[in-house]
Design a protein around this motif. Structure first.
Motif, PDB file in Angstrom:
ATOM      1  N   LEU A  35     100.511  14.632  72.961  1.00 23.83           N
ATOM      2  CA  LEU A  35     100.822  14.945  71.569  1.00 23.83           C
ATOM      3  C   LEU A  35      99.588  15.033  70.673  1.00 23.83           C
ATOM      4  O   LEU A  35      99.667  15.591  69.589  1.00 23.83           O
ATOM      5  CB  LEU A  35     101.783  13.896  71.005  1.00 23.83           C
ATOM      6  N   GLY A  39      98.129  22.220  68.859  1.00 25.92           N
ATOM      7  CA  GLY A  39      99.403  22.871  69.149  1.00 25.92           C
ATOM      8  C   GLY A  39     100.601  22.031  68.793  1.00 25.92           C
ATOM      9  O   GLY A  39     101.702  22.544  68.648  1.00 25.92           O
ATOM     10  N   VAL A  40     100.419  20.708  68.654  1.00 26.77           N
ATOM     11  CA  VAL A  40     101.509  19.844  68.227  1.00 26.77           C
ATOM     12  C   VAL A  40     101.299  19.562  66.744  1.00 26.77           C
ATOM     13  O   VAL A  40     100.249  19.093  66.337  1.00 26.77           O
ATOM     14  CB  VAL A  40     101.546  18.524  69.013  1.00 26.77           C
ATOM     15  N   HIS A  41     102.319  19.847  65.942  1.00 23.36           N
ATOM     16  CA  HIS A  41     102.195  19.708  64.503  1.00 23.36           C
ATOM     17  C   HIS A  41     102.911  18.480  63.957  1.00 23.36           C
ATOM     18  O   HIS A  41     102.525  17.952  62.917  1.00 23.36           O
ATOM     19  CB  HIS A  41     102.716  20.973  63.804  1.00 23.36           C
ATOM     20  N   TYR A  43     105.739  15.016  65.327  1.00 23.50           N
ATOM     21  CA  TYR A  43     106.556  14.321  66.331  1.00 23.50           C
ATOM     22  C   TYR A  43     107.306  13.217  65.606  1.00 23.50           C
ATOM     23  O   TYR A  43     106.685  12.368  64.966  1.00 23.50           O
ATOM     24  CB  TYR A  43     105.648  13.753  67.421  1.00 23.50           C
ATOM     25  N   VAL A  70     109.969  17.565  68.030  1.00 19.23           N
ATOM     26  CA  VAL A  70     108.564  17.980  68.164  1.00 19.23           C
ATOM     27  C   VAL A  70     108.449  19.385  67.597  1.00 19.23           C
ATOM     28  O   VAL A  70     109.218  20.273  67.971  1.00 19.23           O
ATOM     29  CB  VAL A  70     108.093  18.004  69.638  1.00 19.23           C
ATOM     30  N   TRP A  71     107.505  19.568  66.669  1.00 17.72           N
ATOM     31  CA  TRP A  71     107.164  20.886  66.151  1.00 17.72           C
ATOM     32  C   TRP A  71     105.864  21.293  66.837  1.00 17.72           C
ATOM     33  O   TRP A  71     104.876  20.544  66.804  1.00 17.72           O
ATOM     34  CB  TRP A  71     106.934  20.845  64.652  1.00 17.72           C
ATOM     35  N   CYS A  72     105.852  22.451  67.456  1.00 28.02           N
ATOM     36  CA  CYS A  72     104.680  22.849  68.232  1.00 28.02           C
ATOM     37  C   CYS A  72     104.507  24.361  68.220  1.00 28.02           C
ATOM     38  O   CYS A  72     105.409  25.093  67.834  1.00 28.02           O
ATOM     39  CB  CYS A  72     104.811  22.358  69.670  1.00 28.02           C
ATOM     40  N   ASP A  73     103.335  24.787  68.675  1.00 28.16           N
ATOM     41  CA  ASP A  73     103.140  26.227  68.811  1.00 28.16           C
ATOM     42  C   ASP A  73     103.652  26.675  70.180  1.00 28.16           C
ATOM     43  O   ASP A  73     103.995  25.853  71.036  1.00 28.16           O
ATOM     44  CB  ASP A  73     101.681  26.623  68.570  1.00 28.16           C
ATOM     45  N   TRP A  76     101.730  25.389  73.429  1.00 26.65           N
ATOM     46  CA  TRP A  76     102.009  23.995  73.806  1.00 26.65           C
ATOM     47  C   TRP A  76     103.415  23.884  74.395  1.00 26.65           C
ATOM     48  O   TRP A  76     103.616  23.204  75.391  1.00 26.65           O
ATOM     49  CB  TRP A  76     101.861  23.057  72.604  1.00 26.65           C
ATOM     50  N   TYR A  77     104.372  24.550  73.776  1.00 31.61           N
ATOM     51  CA  TYR A  77     105.736  24.546  74.306  1.00 31.61           C
ATOM     52  C   TYR A  77     105.741  25.026  75.758  1.00 31.61           C
ATOM     53  O   TYR A  77     106.341  24.407  76.633  1.00 31.61           O
ATOM     54  CB  TYR A  77     106.647  25.430  73.444  1.00 31.61           C
TER      55      TYR A  77
END
Length: 121
Positions: A35, A39-41, A43, A70-73, A76-77
Protein backbone atom coordinates in the motif's frame (compact mmCIF):
# COMPACT_ATOMS: atom_id res chain seq x y z
CA UNK A 1 -9.03 5.93 -10.50
CA UNK A 2 -10.34 2.52 -9.46
CA UNK A 3 -12.13 1.83 -6.20
CA UNK A 4 -12.09 -1.69 -4.77
CA UNK A 5 -14.49 -2.59 -1.95
CA UNK A 6 -14.49 -5.72 0.17
CA UNK A 7 -17.19 -6.85 2.60
CA UNK A 8 -16.01 -8.98 5.52
CA UNK A 9 -17.70 -10.81 8.37
CA UNK A 10 -15.77 -11.34 11.58
CA UNK A 11 -14.98 -14.85 12.75
CA UNK A 12 -17.39 -16.31 15.31
CA UNK A 13 -16.07 -16.04 18.84
CA UNK A 14 -14.42 -12.63 18.40
CA UNK A 15 -15.93 -9.65 20.14
CA UNK A 16 -16.36 -6.48 18.12
CA UNK A 17 -13.55 -4.84 20.11
CA UNK A 18 -11.19 -7.80 19.55
CA UNK A 19 -12.02 -7.84 15.85
CA UNK A 20 -11.35 -4.14 15.34
CA UNK A 21 -8.19 -4.20 17.42
CA UNK A 22 -6.70 -7.14 15.54
CA UNK A 23 -7.67 -5.75 12.15
CA UNK A 24 -6.18 -2.30 12.84
CA UNK A 25 -3.05 -3.38 14.71
CA UNK A 26 -2.15 -6.62 12.95
CA UNK A 27 -3.99 -7.64 9.80
CA UNK A 28 -4.05 -4.30 7.97
CA UNK A 29 -0.32 -3.89 8.60
CA UNK A 30 0.45 -7.04 6.58
CA UNK A 31 -0.30 -4.96 3.48
CA UNK A 32 2.01 -2.03 4.27
CA UNK A 33 4.57 -2.84 1.56
CA UNK A 34 1.80 -3.19 -1.02
CA UNK A 35 0.00 0.00 0.00
CA UNK A 36 2.98 2.36 0.42
CA UNK A 37 3.78 2.30 -3.28
CA UNK A 38 2.84 4.72 -6.04
CA UNK A 39 -0.62 4.02 -7.36
CA UNK A 40 -2.46 3.63 -4.06
CA UNK A 41 -4.32 6.79 -3.12
CA UNK A 42 -6.37 5.72 -0.11
CA UNK A 43 -7.00 2.68 2.11
CA UNK A 44 -9.86 2.59 4.64
CA UNK A 45 -11.77 0.23 6.89
CA UNK A 46 -15.35 1.21 7.68
CA UNK A 47 -16.80 -0.70 10.62
CA UNK A 48 -20.54 -1.28 10.37
CA UNK A 49 -22.93 -0.72 13.25
CA UNK A 50 -26.60 -1.39 12.44
CA UNK A 51 -29.16 1.21 13.44
CA UNK A 52 -32.81 0.56 14.28
CA UNK A 53 -35.38 0.71 11.51
CA UNK A 54 -37.07 4.11 11.66
CA UNK A 55 -40.57 2.60 11.62
CA UNK A 56 -40.35 -0.74 13.44
CA UNK A 57 -37.35 -0.10 15.66
CA UNK A 58 -36.00 -3.53 14.73
CA UNK A 59 -32.24 -3.83 14.43
CA UNK A 60 -31.24 -6.06 11.55
CA UNK A 61 -27.67 -6.99 10.68
CA UNK A 62 -26.47 -7.78 7.15
CA UNK A 63 -23.87 -10.13 8.56
CA UNK A 64 -20.96 -7.96 7.46
CA UNK A 65 -18.81 -6.20 10.03
CA UNK A 66 -16.47 -4.09 7.93
CA UNK A 67 -16.10 -2.58 4.49
CA UNK A 68 -12.51 -2.30 3.27
CA UNK A 69 -11.82 0.21 0.49
CA UNK A 70 -8.78 0.87 -1.68
CA UNK A 71 -8.57 3.70 -4.22
CA UNK A 72 -5.84 2.98 -6.75
CA UNK A 73 -4.69 3.55 -10.28
CA UNK A 74 -5.19 0.96 -13.00
CA UNK A 75 -1.58 -0.29 -12.94
CA UNK A 76 -1.65 -1.01 -9.20
CA UNK A 77 -5.03 -2.71 -9.55
CA UNK A 78 -3.64 -4.94 -12.30
CA UNK A 79 -0.46 -5.72 -10.36
CA UNK A 80 -2.26 -6.55 -7.13
CA UNK A 81 -5.71 -7.91 -8.04
CA UNK A 82 -5.15 -9.37 -11.51
CA UNK A 83 -1.53 -10.57 -11.44
CA UNK A 84 -1.60 -10.96 -7.63
CA UNK A 85 1.21 -10.92 -5.08
CA UNK A 86 3.49 -13.89 -4.52
CA UNK A 87 2.08 -17.23 -3.39
CA UNK A 88 4.01 -16.85 -0.12
CA UNK A 89 2.33 -13.52 0.64
CA UNK A 90 -1.12 -14.84 -0.26
CA UNK A 91 -0.54 -17.82 2.07
CA UNK A 92 0.53 -15.49 4.90
CA UNK A 93 -2.60 -13.39 4.40
CA UNK A 94 -4.88 -16.44 4.29
CA UNK A 95 -3.41 -17.76 7.56
CA UNK A 96 -3.99 -14.39 9.23
CA UNK A 97 -7.52 -14.12 7.82
CA UNK A 98 -8.38 -17.37 9.63
CA UNK A 99 -7.76 -15.54 12.93
CA UNK A 100 -10.05 -12.67 11.98
CA UNK A 101 -12.69 -13.39 9.35
CA UNK A 102 -15.32 -15.92 8.38
CA UNK A 103 -13.52 -16.68 5.12
CA UNK A 104 -16.74 -17.98 3.54
CA UNK A 105 -18.14 -14.44 3.89
CA UNK A 106 -15.47 -12.36 2.15
CA UNK A 107 -16.47 -10.56 -1.04
CA UNK A 108 -14.49 -8.09 -3.16
CA UNK A 109 -15.80 -5.80 -5.89
CA UNK A 110 -14.74 -3.04 -8.25
CA UNK A 111 -17.07 -0.10 -7.66
CA UNK A 112 -18.63 1.82 -10.54
CA UNK A 113 -19.78 5.12 -9.05
CA UNK A 114 -22.49 7.42 -10.33
CA UNK A 115 -22.87 10.74 -8.53
CA UNK A 116 -26.17 12.56 -8.33
CA UNK A 117 -26.15 16.28 -8.97
CA UNK A 118 -28.06 17.33 -5.86
CA UNK A 119 -28.73 20.78 -7.26
CA UNK A 120 -30.81 19.17 -10.02
CA UNK A 121 -33.17 17.43 -7.58
Amino acid sequence: MIKVVSLFKKRDGLSTAEFRDYYENNHSRLFADHLKVPGVHRYTRRYLEPIPDSITGAVRHSGFDVIMEVWCDEQWYTDYFVNQPSAEFRELVAEDEEKLFDRTQMFTYVVKEYDTDLSAL
